[in-house]
Scaffold this active site. Sequence first.
Site, PDB file in Angstrom:
ATOM      1  CB  SER A 299      -0.988  -0.012   1.168  1.00 18.89           C
ATOM      2  OG  SER A 299      -2.023   0.883   0.917  1.00 18.89           O
ATOM      3  CG  ASP A 310       5.128   4.980 -12.685  1.00 18.73           C
ATOM      4  OD1 ASP A 310       5.686   3.892 -12.936  1.00 18.73           O
ATOM      5  OD2 ASP A 310       3.901   5.080 -12.486  1.00 18.73           O
ATOM      6  CE  LYS A 324      -5.880  -3.219   0.797  1.00 22.51           C
ATOM      7  NZ  LYS A 324      -6.270  -1.965   0.130  1.00 22.51           N
TER       8      LYS A 324
END
Length: 441
Positions: A299, A310, A324
Amino acid sequence: MMRKFSLLFAGALMGAASVLAVSSGGGMIQANAAGSETYKQLSIFGDVFERVRANYVEEPDEKELIESAINGMLTSLDPHSSYLNAEDAADMRTQTKGEFGGLGIEVTMENELVKVITPMYGTPAEKAGVLAGDLIAEIDGEEVRGLTLQDAVDKMRGPVNTPIELTILREGADKPLKITIVRDIIKIQAVRYRAEGDVGYLRIMSFNEQTFDDLQEGIQKLTEDIGEDTLKGFVLDLRLNPGGLLDQAINVSDAFLDKGLIVSTRGRDERDSRRYSARPGDLTGGKPLIVLVNGGSASASEIVAGALQDHRRATVVGTRSFGKGSVQTIIPLGENGALRLTTALYYTPAGVSIQGKGITPDIEVSQTIPEDLLGRDLSRGESDLRGHIPGPEEDEKGSGSIAYVPQDPAEDDQLGFALALLRGEKTDPAFPPDPAKALPN
């Protein structure tokens, strides 16, 4: 750089982690009025409850019956929706705050007794003379045998400035020691850091209210101790981190980014979609960065890893993360606790959902498992949870991987690989990451 958001939480839950938002009960959560069929079903529930209450072979606890019924309804939705009674809700607030009234010891269970792993420096336990390896046999005269570790921890926590007596068995002592300790405010160390020669090592233990401040302190201290000219870069260790507060995950990501989207959330209602972006200012001055992940990274950890990956700010090393990627809204119910309800999925800056998929490392490095753990199931993943919400990007590989980190850094293959990369002792096309492949801002 520090931001304030509604309480968004990514805390441990059933071996996973969740991103949570708090609602005051108005505006954020909307629903259509229940139809006649719904009221008919609720009438059936009331009838069953009355039959159980009146005719069960033993007199049932009505409060437990209702709590179990509520939890049954919520857990039928997904593994992360649940009901928190008043005690559980208070415990969650304590965990997210990162401080509580207590003694300041890290403990485990050994032979039905509480064993002190270490007393934290400067805490009441350390000042009172509690030592690593001590076995706690009694707490205020009550035997520890028969208690769970959580029960024992709950008994040791309490209001600040209140005394507690521990009966301790210590190797070499002729008889049990009785030590009285006065509780004080204990702050959980969210980030542990150390110099690994010419590399700064930062391990985030949890994302609580202290995390960003601890991280900022760690970066500054390591830069000073190692020397800016000598410092080769940083390792950000997110392994075995089940999550925590979302605003802290955003701030941690922002600490290494100058600009760009960090994370977005999308729910059933497009009006509830949110986007969180970085502000100018990289606390490391652009030093090389490697992020470590494994099956225990969930998470909030995945939000950080995904954002830095990214934007090509960091190279992610290790094995696939937990996966998650759903958002839970915490809805306070006054004195009756709180409702934890899944309301959205979160997405990395590239628009990829982590749910059931996880973060795939740029460089996969497995960790050697010691012989005594071979054969045990050490793998963790959202896609293995029964009733989990299938993610848009989920595939047959699923999410997760082995969640194990050796205590001895010398045996840590993943950390060793990261250090070798930063020092130029190993090379890989993924390090350093190519800025040309970063997302447009």
